[in-house]
Design an enzyme around this catalytic site. Structure first.
Site, PDB file in Angstrom:
ATOM      1  N   LYS A 212       0.830  -1.205   0.000  1.00  0.00           N
ATOM      2  CA  LYS A 212       0.000   0.000   0.000  1.00  0.00           C
ATOM      3  C   LYS A 212       0.865   1.256   0.000  1.00  0.00           C
ATOM      4  O   LYS A 212       0.635   2.188  -0.772  1.00  0.00           O
ATOM      5  CB  LYS A 212      -0.921  -0.007   1.212  1.00  0.00           C
ATOM      6  N   GLU A 218      10.258  -5.638   3.663  1.00  0.00           N
ATOM      7  CA  GLU A 218      10.354  -7.030   3.238  1.00  0.00           C
ATOM      8  C   GLU A 218       9.926  -7.192   1.783  1.00  0.00           C
ATOM      9  O   GLU A 218      10.549  -7.932   1.009  1.00  0.00           O
ATOM     10  CB  GLU A 218       9.480  -7.932   4.128  1.00  0.00           C
ATOM     11  N   GLY A 269      -4.779  -4.449   5.710  1.00  0.00           N
ATOM     12  CA  GLY A 269      -4.234  -5.598   4.979  1.00  0.00           C
ATOM     13  C   GLY A 269      -4.951  -6.891   5.258  1.00  0.00           C
ATOM     14  O   GLY A 269      -5.248  -7.672   4.346  1.00  0.00           O
ATOM     15  N   ARG A 270      -5.266  -7.162   6.516  1.00  0.00           N
ATOM     16  CA  ARG A 270      -5.906  -8.436   6.877  1.00  0.00           C
ATOM     17  C   ARG A 270      -7.360  -8.511   6.418  1.00  0.00           C
ATOM     18  O   ARG A 270      -7.974  -9.567   6.482  1.00  0.00           O
ATOM     19  CB  ARG A 270      -5.802  -8.647   8.387  1.00  0.00           C
ATOM     20  N   GLU A 356      -4.388  -9.709  15.204  1.00  0.00           N
ATOM     21  CA  GLU A 356      -3.912  -8.374  14.868  1.00  0.00           C
ATOM     22  C   GLU A 356      -5.021  -7.346  15.076  1.00  0.00           C
ATOM     23  O   GLU A 356      -4.743  -6.178  15.377  1.00  0.00           O
ATOM     24  CB  GLU A 356      -3.415  -8.327  13.413  1.00  0.00           C
ATOM     25  N   LYS A 502       9.618  -3.299  13.709  1.00  0.00           N
ATOM     26  CA  LYS A 502      10.102  -2.761  12.434  1.00  0.00           C
ATOM     27  C   LYS A 502      11.064  -1.596  12.666  1.00  0.00           C
ATOM     28  O   LYS A 502      12.107  -1.490  12.014  1.00  0.00           O
ATOM     29  CB  LYS A 502       8.922  -2.285  11.582  1.00  0.00           C
TER      30      LYS A 502
END
Length: 526
Positions: A212, A218, A269-270, A356, A502
């Site tokens: 996005k 990664e 995302g999920r 999450e 991160k």
């Protein structure tokens, strides 16, 4: 406007502690158990049904859960969500994943854009692109057709789309709509990308970069890995890659991609399997028509989630039974057990979706809460799990609620009769037996062979795992997680918990560390 209050301030929640617990072993025994199986079931979309007979509920508890749903204003909060209110308080964003598959309420306009039209337009662009790839109108540099699609992404850009692809792969092959094999690269571990690249014909592969922001470490690392592999074969990487990203990301107008398809900040995302994140890879693998059927199943289940009657709303009912188990009965885990090999990665997707979303210890206003929230989610397909962790589920010291998923028929309909029954019948016999075994147990004077029972479960049953059924399953669990977040008064749509690691990893790579972090970096030869 809905009222957002902590769970422990609701009178209906406190009343649940005044109701006697259900002895599920007793309730599920004999003819009483047969009656419960017939009674405690609610229809879902795409021919599925949610049966909760083996849960620790009765009519009194269900009435109390109805009162909780009303006092917590769960239906009103869902209405606010799909009508475009800012529900993601942490990031001050709308939550619009349901809008990718249907219009439940009012037209939603954000940044001057009709968001339903935006999602439909992206789906149309993806469909046109996929059809051109399948027709050989979009080819590799030599004019040869692409035969494999590889998605590069991590987290929700991998887990959901990968689970959906695997769920429909054999069904598509059986029904003559399998277009291209799909592979997935997610882990920054170079062995992941290497294994995928070594298993495919790179020259005939098209790669989807999903990010996005266009800055996911990664994903960009794995993209570089893929570009290097393409260049080593003398191939122009820009002729083999497309992007799924936001309109404002650095990937949006880059010459490095054949085409870019867009998502936005209103879909986490999920929750993105029904957006372009899942749409591009699934449309290329199976055809846009199959992806559309998947969306239809999800849309039909979303409509049921808007039902105000708790006993006609499978997602809300499943959610509140889960809240009862977590906050009143004190169970801290849930096992997801699909008796379908096609759903082998579905528990992994649900693990991210649930943990999450609802792994929070502050409410939606950033205030600490005094009650537990999201459970630990794990699972494996049956019957493999029976030979793995079911020992603990049956005789361990913790009671872990179970969510079974089963289908009357296999996808391939390719079976053999052995010892008087088919493999599919054996599979279904196992799931039926496990439900009753967990609930009722078995007395034995030898305590090592004694099963106490009282282990609650539900099951979602369907005829066959089709695109529509898969969409309905996905929607059910997305909406279950949403309703639980509403009940707990937490924000299920941000994920600050994934950020700290991160940030520290970037410091390690920049050699800007001290203390223990420096020493661990040394141990790992960084």
């Amino acid at each position: 406007m809905a009222n957002w209050n902590n769970l422990d301030t609701l009178k209906s929640f406190q009343n649940l502690f005044n109701i006697s617990n259900v002895d599920i072993a007793e309730e599920m025994a004999g003819t009483n158990g047969a009656d419960r199986v017939k009674k405690y079931s609610v229809p879902m979309a795409a021919g599925l049904s949610f049966n909760y007979a083996a849960k620790e509920v009765n009519d009194e508890i269900l009435d109390a859960l109805k009162a909780l749903a009303t006092e917590a204003e769960l239906s009103e909060k869902f209405e606010a969500l799909y009508n475009g209110e800012v529900i993601n308080t942490g990031e001050k964003r709308l939550v619009l994943h349901q809008l990718t598959r249907g219009q439940l309420g009012n037209k939603v306009v954000a940044d001057g854009v009709d968001k339903r039209e935006f999602y439909l337009n992206e789906q149309k662009k993806i469909a046109e692109f996929a059809n051109k790839v399948h027709a050989g109108e979009i080819t590799n540099a030599k004019g040869e057709k692409f035969t494999t699609v590889v998605q590069i992404g991590i987290g929700g850009s991998d887990l959901g789309p990968r689970a959906m692809y695997l769920a429909l792969e054999n069904w598509a092959k059986k029904n003559g709509c399998f277009k291209m094999e799909a592979k997935f690269i997610s882990n920054v571990d170079p062995d992941d990308a290497s294994a995928v690249l070594n298993s495919i014909d790179v020259a005939h592969s098209i790669f989807i970069l999903v990010s996005k922001s266009g800055t996911t470490l990664e994903t960009l690392t794995n993209e570089s890995f893929v570009i290097d592999a393409l260049k080593k074969q003398g191939l122009d990487a820009s002729k083999h890659m497309i992007a799924v990203t936001s309109e404002t990301s650095p990937l949006a107008k880059s010459d490095n991609y054949l085409q870019a398809f867009f998502m936005d900040d209103f879909i986490g995302g999920r929750y993105s399997s029904t957006s372009g994140v899942g749409g591009a890879v699934l449309s290329l693998a199976f055809g846009p028509e199959i992806f559309a059927r998947f969306l239809d199943g999800a849309a039909a289940e979303d409509k049921l989630a808007a039902e105000k009657d708790l006993l006609k709303n499978p997602a809300m009912l499943d959610a509140l039974i889960g809240v009862y188990e977590r906050n009143v009965l004190g169970y801290d885990s849930t096992a997801v057990l699909p008796y379908s090999q096609a759903l082998s990665r579905f528990p992994a997707h649900l693990q991210q979706l649930d943990m999450e979303s609802n792994g929070k210890s502050v409410n939606r206003f950033g205030e600490p809460i005094d009650y537990v929230t999201g459970p630990i989610i794990f699972g494996e397909p049956g019957t493999n799990g029976q030979h793995s962790f079911y020992q603990l589920l049956h005789q361990g010291t913790d009671i872990i609620p179970l969510q079974f998923i089963g289908f009357k028929n296999s996808q391939l309909r390719n079976d053999v009769d052995i010892q008087g029954s088919t493999s599919q019948q054996k599979l279904c016999a196992n799931v039926a037996a496990q439900i009753v075994a967990f609930a009722c147990g078995k007395e034995d004077d030898n305590l090592n062979k004694n099963f106490e029972g009282g282990r609650p479960s539900s099951i979602i049953i369907g005829d066959e795992l089709t695109p529509e059924a898969l969409g309905a399953l996905l929607s059910h669990f997305e909406n279950k997680v949403m309703f639980q977040g509403f009940a707990w008064n937490i924000n299920s749509f941000d994920q600050e918990g994934v950020q700290l690691g991160k940030v520290l990893a970037k410091k390690v790579l920049a050699h800007e560390t001290e203390g223990a972090l420096t020493e661990y970096a040394k141990l790992l030869n960084i």
